[in-house]
Design an enzyme around this catalytic site. Sequence first.
Site, PDB file in Angstrom:
ATOM      1  N   GLN A   1      -4.642  -1.595   9.490  1.00  0.00           N
ATOM      2  CA  GLN A   1      -4.506  -2.911   8.883  1.00  0.00           C
ATOM      3  C   GLN A   1      -5.076  -3.987   9.810  1.00  0.00           C
ATOM      4  OE1 GLN A   1      -3.355  -3.500   5.706  1.00  0.00           O
ATOM      5  NE2 GLN A   1      -4.031  -5.588   6.059  1.00  0.00           N
TER       6      GLN A   1
ATOM      7  N   LYS B   1       0.837  -1.206   0.000  1.00  0.00           N
ATOM      8  CA  LYS B   1       0.000   0.000   0.000  1.00  0.00           C
ATOM      9  C   LYS B   1       0.875   1.261   0.000  1.00  0.00           C
ATOM     10  CE  LYS B   1      -3.822  -2.406   2.146  1.00  0.00           C
ATOM     11  NZ  LYS B   1      -4.557  -2.787   3.346  1.00  0.00           N
TER      12      LYS B   1
ATOM     13  N   ASP C   1     -11.133   2.972   3.813  1.00  0.00           N
ATOM     14  CA  ASP C   1     -11.538   1.576   3.630  1.00  0.00           C
ATOM     15  C   ASP C   1     -13.054   1.481   3.444  1.00  0.00           C
ATOM     16  OD1 ASP C   1      -9.556  -0.313   3.437  1.00  0.00           O
ATOM     17  OD2 ASP C   1      -9.197  -0.414   5.599  1.00  0.00           O
TER      18      ASP C   1
END
Length: 278
Positions: free
Chosen positions: A96, A52, A119
């Site tokens: 995460q 990422k 997200d």
Amino acid sequence: MKIIDGKAISEKVRNEIKEQTQVYINKHGRKPGLAVIIAGDNPASKTYVANKIKACKEVGFNSYCIEFPKNVSEDTLTKKIIELNNNEDIDGILVQLPLPSHLNEKYILSLIADNKDVDGFSAYNMGLLALGRPKIAACTPLGVIELLKSTGESIEGKHAVIIGRSNIVGKPMAMLLLMENATVTICHSKTKNLSEITKTADILIAAIGKPCFVKKDMVKEDAIVIDVGINRTEKGLQGDVDFNEVSEIASYITPVPGGVGPMTITMLLKNTLTAAGL
Ligand code: NAD
């Protein structure tokens, strides 16, 4: 049968994002910024985070990897997220998953400001998606929609069957497909006569987490098959679909790796740009 090349499609979209980022920088005099929080030393999580961060750099974002040890306290994480919420250089915040088991994942995620929730997991962002007017939607399902569109086949009116009802894949996937006017069925672990349903799918999306679960006899001839699964097995990475069997019957199919995976990070970049206010 045609393979949907997620890597190539992803590269094309990332190039577009790179150009849009330059436009953004010229207009605002700053780079979009993404902060990724990781706690612990789960090797898979570390790889995802590294990918990422790398992807952000490649398109011209600022990216910050904030690492905490496995035994980090909820209080420390809370303070960091609040600090990032108030930091104007940060447009997107991502935690995460999975977090170490002593931490309350739902609580930690709920701390992220809705406008920085790249997200798309927050109640606000999921709620807007459910209402059919999303601001930021979950990355993996967004990527799947891009892959479906890349085939040139219309989604409208098709019967889309999703196996899996998780909050991060199955549910938002269903809502995005509804927005594309598909007729949507969600199946899950308690669904009866699963293959009878999957055999009626024009579009079949597998998000189960069980290697090679979907076999040829579960798939309708000429269906479009999207494999979201990522399973680490002795044979390496495997999807939820038995690619060798199912590719004999599908019209389009995504491979694992190289299908949905690369698109997920690409959509994260897109969401960060949206959060930055492009
Ligand atoms: P999850 O464990 O939260 O959900 C799995 C779903 O599968 C559940 O809803 C469950 O009801 C259903 N299921 C389990 N067994 C079943 C059965 N026998 N029959 C029918 N349904 C069954 O998983 P998730 O987070 O949604 O992820 C699913 C898969 O997708 C995993 O392999 C994960 O690694 C992968 N994934 C990939 C990406 C990507 O970027 N490609 C992103 C997220 C998740």
